[in-house]
Design an enzyme around this catalytic site. Structure first.
Site, PDB file in Angstrom:
ATOM      1  CG  ASP A  44      -2.014   0.890   1.220  1.00  0.00           C
ATOM      2  OD1 ASP A  44      -3.373   0.226   1.059  1.00  0.00           O
ATOM      3  OD2 ASP A  44      -1.986   2.293   0.917  1.00  0.00           O
ATOM      4  CB  VAL A  71       0.278   0.545  -7.829  1.00  0.00           C
ATOM      5  CG1 VAL A  71      -0.178  -0.099  -6.593  1.00  0.00           C
ATOM      6  CG2 VAL A  71      -0.982   2.054  -7.792  1.00  0.00           C
ATOM      7  CE1 TYR A 163     -13.258   4.193  -8.510  1.00  0.00           C
ATOM      8  CE2 TYR A 163     -15.727   3.905  -9.134  1.00  0.00           C
ATOM      9  CZ  TYR A 163     -14.605   3.467  -8.329  1.00  0.00           C
ATOM     10  OH  TYR A 163     -14.623   2.388  -8.050  1.00  0.00           O
ATOM     11  CE  LYS A 167     -11.984   1.134  -9.855  1.00  0.00           C
ATOM     12  NZ  LYS A 167     -10.814   0.099  -9.182  1.00  0.00           N
ATOM     13  CB  THR A 198     -14.341   1.392   1.478  1.00  0.00           C
ATOM     14  OG1 THR A 198     -14.576   2.712   0.464  1.00  0.00           O
ATOM     15  CG2 THR A 198     -14.819   0.351   1.045  1.00  0.00           C
TER      16      THR A 198
END
Length: 253
Positions: A44, A71, A163, A167, A198
């Site tokens: 992370d 990442v 977004y 995706k 979340t």
């Protein structure tokens, strides 16, 4: 989703990497994988959160380690996966949960190029880099790569242009990787959840309110948010040999 926990022992002997394991779905997955018997590596950008997640897995009796990683930085991704393989004696499954959700409620004409590029970099280039450097560790006949996408951009549109696009692109990436990596003995899935409770989702809803999205609409989404633990249980199942007969895209609530 029923909220049923993954069976104890389902991942016994499996070495599982959770990318984005410091919070949200990722943290729930670290806990569930440890409970199912896996050795777990937490990757992370949040180094402290990753270390805390690994400590939780160790407290549950699992072998666990943590590595900070951006990442979008190829050298960091490569080095972290190589380090995990050395520490755990190999890698059997990589569960890529990391992502960002920004631009919620921003009109297309007002969307900064920099924001678009940032979201695409984390949500699409990041999974590509993880897959690229995980593949050398996952061969052998029962390797698993799961990229966590979203129903947004696959079944529905998104309140965020970057977004939703990222995706949708991730879904196409996973389908293509499945074709390329299947002959190498690596099973590839996209897991597409709906709206999950979340920290990422909560921040996105706050952003939507700030950008003028109808408050009642936001409240309806909040009232229907799913549990990270339910998504985590599916990720644990996909990481196990018990899912060898499953192919392609998997959806949750």
């Amino acid at each position: 989703m029923t909220g049923v926990a993954p069976a104890a022992g389902l991942l016994t002997g499996r070495r599982v990497v959770v990318v984005g394991g410091a919070s949200g779905i990722g943290l729930a997955t670290v806990r569930a994988a440890a409970a199912a018997g896996a050795a777990v590596a937490v990757l992370d950008a949040d180094a402290t959160g990753a270390a805390d997640a690994a400590e939780q897995a160790q407290a549950a009796g699992a072998t666990a380690c943590a590595h900070p990683v951006d990442v979008t930085a190829e050298a960091q991704v490569s080095a972290a996966l190589d380090a995990v393989a050395a520490e755990l004696g190999g890698i059997d499954a990589v569960l890529h949960v990391a992502g960002v959700m920004r631009g919620q409620g921003t009109e297309l004409a007002d969307l900064p190029l920099e924001l678009w590029q940032q979201v695409i970099a984390v949500n699409l280039t990041g999974p590509f880099l993880v897959a690229k450097h995980a593949v050398r560790h996952l061969g052998g006949g029962d390797g698993v790569l799961v990229l966590v996408g979203s129903k947004a951009g696959v079944l529905t549109g998104s309140g965020s242009v970057p977004y939703g696009a990222s995706k949708g692109g991730l879904h196409g990436l996973a389908l293509t990787l499945a074709r390329h990596l299947g002959p190498q003995g690596i099973r590839v899935h996209t897991l597409c959840p709906g709206d999950i409770d979340t920290p990422l989702m909560r921040r996105s809803l706050d952003e939507a309110r700030a950008n003028g999205v109808n408050g009642a609409q936001v409240a309806r989404i909040e009232a229907a948010l799913g549990r990270p633990e339910d998504v985590a249980s599916v990720l644990v199942l996909l990481a196990s040999p018990a899912s060898a007969g499953i192919a392609g895209t998997v959806y949750t609530g």
